[in-house]
Scaffold this motif. Structure first.
Motif, mmCIF file in Angstrom:
data_model
loop_
_atom_site.group_PDB
_atom_site.id
_atom_site.type_symbol
_atom_site.label_atom_id
_atom_site.label_comp_id
_atom_site.label_asym_id
_atom_site.label_seq_id
_atom_site.Cartn_x
_atom_site.Cartn_y
_atom_site.Cartn_z
ATOM 1 N N VAL A 19 0.830 -1.203 0.000
ATOM 2 C CA VAL A 19 0.000 0.000 0.000
ATOM 3 C C VAL A 19 0.867 1.257 0.000
ATOM 4 C CG1 VAL A 19 -1.533 1.384 1.474
ATOM 5 C CG2 VAL A 19 -2.078 -1.009 0.982
ATOM 6 N N ASP A 22 2.353 1.774 -3.352
ATOM 7 C CA ASP A 22 1.369 2.172 -4.361
ATOM 8 C C ASP A 22 0.858 3.595 -4.163
ATOM 9 O OD1 ASP A 22 -0.646 1.192 -6.535
ATOM 10 O OD2 ASP A 22 -1.937 2.056 -4.986
ATOM 11 N N MET A 23 0.900 4.069 -2.937
ATOM 12 C CA MET A 23 0.283 5.352 -2.601
ATOM 13 C C MET A 23 1.023 6.514 -3.266
ATOM 14 S SD MET A 23 -0.493 6.883 1.224
ATOM 15 C CE MET A 23 -1.421 5.418 1.701
ATOM 16 N N GLN A 148 -14.695 -2.236 1.710
ATOM 17 C CA GLN A 148 -14.388 -0.925 1.149
ATOM 18 C C GLN A 148 -15.637 -0.307 0.511
ATOM 19 O OE1 GLN A 148 -12.016 -0.571 -2.556
ATOM 20 N NE2 GLN A 148 -10.515 0.520 -1.283
ATOM 21 N N ALA A 175 -6.600 -2.943 0.499
ATOM 22 C CA ALA A 175 -7.474 -1.799 0.229
ATOM 23 C C ALA A 175 -7.015 -0.568 0.994
ATOM 24 C CB ALA A 175 -8.915 -2.137 0.607
ATOM 25 N N TYR A 176 -7.176 0.582 0.370
ATOM 26 C CA TYR A 176 -7.001 1.866 1.038
ATOM 27 C C TYR A 176 -7.726 2.914 0.223
ATOM 28 C CZ TYR A 176 -3.240 3.425 -2.204
ATOM 29 O OH TYR A 176 -2.507 3.821 -3.296
ATOM 30 N N ALA A 177 -7.666 4.165 0.638
ATOM 31 C CA ALA A 177 -8.369 5.230 -0.072
ATOM 32 C C ALA A 177 -7.555 6.506 -0.045
ATOM 33 C CB ALA A 177 -9.744 5.464 0.542
ATOM 34 N N GLU A 189 -11.146 8.522 -3.667
ATOM 35 C CA GLU A 189 -10.741 7.478 -4.607
ATOM 36 C C GLU A 189 -10.452 6.210 -3.826
ATOM 37 O OE1 GLU A 189 -7.174 6.350 -7.801
ATOM 38 O OE2 GLU A 189 -7.204 8.340 -6.860
ATOM 39 N N GLU A 190 -11.220 5.156 -4.103
ATOM 40 C CA GLU A 190 -10.944 3.852 -3.514
ATOM 41 C C GLU A 190 -9.863 3.161 -4.337
ATOM 42 O OE1 GLU A 190 -14.603 1.718 -3.446
ATOM 43 O OE2 GLU A 190 -15.644 3.201 -2.198
ATOM 44 N N ARG A 191 -8.896 2.566 -3.662
ATOM 45 C CA ARG A 191 -7.776 1.935 -4.370
ATOM 46 C C ARG A 191 -7.540 0.523 -3.837
ATOM 47 N NH1 ARG A 191 -4.265 6.148 -7.002
ATOM 48 N NH2 ARG A 191 -2.582 4.613 -7.003
ATOM 49 N N ARG A 192 -7.079 -0.364 -4.719
ATOM 50 C CA ARG A 192 -6.687 -1.724 -4.353
ATOM 51 C C ARG A 192 -5.323 -2.008 -4.946
ATOM 52 N NH1 ARG A 192 -11.596 -3.821 -1.772
ATOM 53 N NH2 ARG A 192 -10.319 -5.633 -1.239
ATOM 54 N N VAL A 193 -4.551 -2.839 -4.251
ATOM 55 C CA VAL A 193 -3.212 -3.177 -4.710
ATOM 56 C C VAL A 193 -2.932 -4.647 -4.389
ATOM 57 C CG1 VAL A 193 -2.201 -2.276 -2.569
ATOM 58 C CG2 VAL A 193 -0.764 -2.594 -4.581
#
Length: 221
Positions: A19, A22-23, A148, A175-177, A189-193
């Motif tokens: 995460v 990716d952030m 999420q 998952a994070y946002a 923005e919802e994000r997945r990695v």
């Protein structure tokens, strides 16, 4: 201002590293609790948040570690808490004990709790999101369900960034946002990695944690 939002890391260092890798550039990161529990790396995950000075609230697994209590009827949760109690240094355990139930940040624009603003340990699923949860903040961040989702209302946004370390919405990716605060309003923005779930599963077994803790990661449940 752009803010990275995390929750329910659950001692999954591999997912947390993915995460952070990716952030994109953000002005701050916040965490809605449950840094520890279930997975093998509670100390490393606490260290990662402390090194970044991430404002964090206390989740139910964090609270169980902090109080010395134990879970009843959930072998995976109980094993993870026992592991965390052994693994955390004294300074890390003190940090966990000092986590607050809620934080209000960025001039009152963002509130972070783990579960529900007024009902401790309540699972607030997306279908229960409503403007009634808001109390003047632009964004309310919740965790606890590992699902999420976000919903926008005329008076603000309710957001669950999902779980970094143990998603339960049938998507096994971490998952994070991202939350963007601008003069024109707020966007989410919802994000997945993806991350190496196999490496985590192997580490779960090496640590003597329950096999179910490993197997559920692949299913996102």
């Amino acid at each position: 201002m752009r803010v990275g939002v995390l929750s329910d890391i659950h001692a999954n260092r591999v997912a947390l590293d993915a995460v952070f890798d990716d952030m994109p550039d953000v002005d701050a990161v916040v965490c809605a609790g449950d840094v520890v529990g279930y997975n093998p790396w509670p100390a490393e995950c606490v260290a990662a948040l402390r090194e970044r000075d991430v404002p964090t609230v206390m989740g139910n697994h964090d609270r169980t570690v902090a109080t010395g209590a134990s879970f009843h009827g959930n072998g995976m949760a109980s094993a993870g808490v026992t592991h965390a109690k052994r693994d955390l240094s004294d300074a890390q355990a003190e940090w966990v004990r000092g986590l607050p139930r809620e934080r209000v940040l960025f001039d009152g624009r963002l509130k972070v709790v783990h579960d529900h603003p007024t009902r401790r340990d309540h699972y607030t699923y997306p279908e229960q999101f409503s403007s009634d949860l808001l109390d003047g903040e632009d964004v309310l961040v919740l965790g606890h369900t590992h699902v999420q989702a976000h919903e926008e209302f005329p008076d603000g946004v309710v957001l669950n960034p999902g779980s970094v370390g143990q998603p339960r919405d049938r998507d096994p990716r971490a998952a994070y946002a991202l939350v963007e605060f601008a003069e024109s309003g707020v966007s989410v923005e919802e994000r997945r990695v993806a991350y190496d779930i196999g490496a985590v599963a192997d580490a779960v077994r090496d640590a003597g944690l329950p096999e179910a803790t490993a197997s559920r990661l692949r299913d996102g449940r």
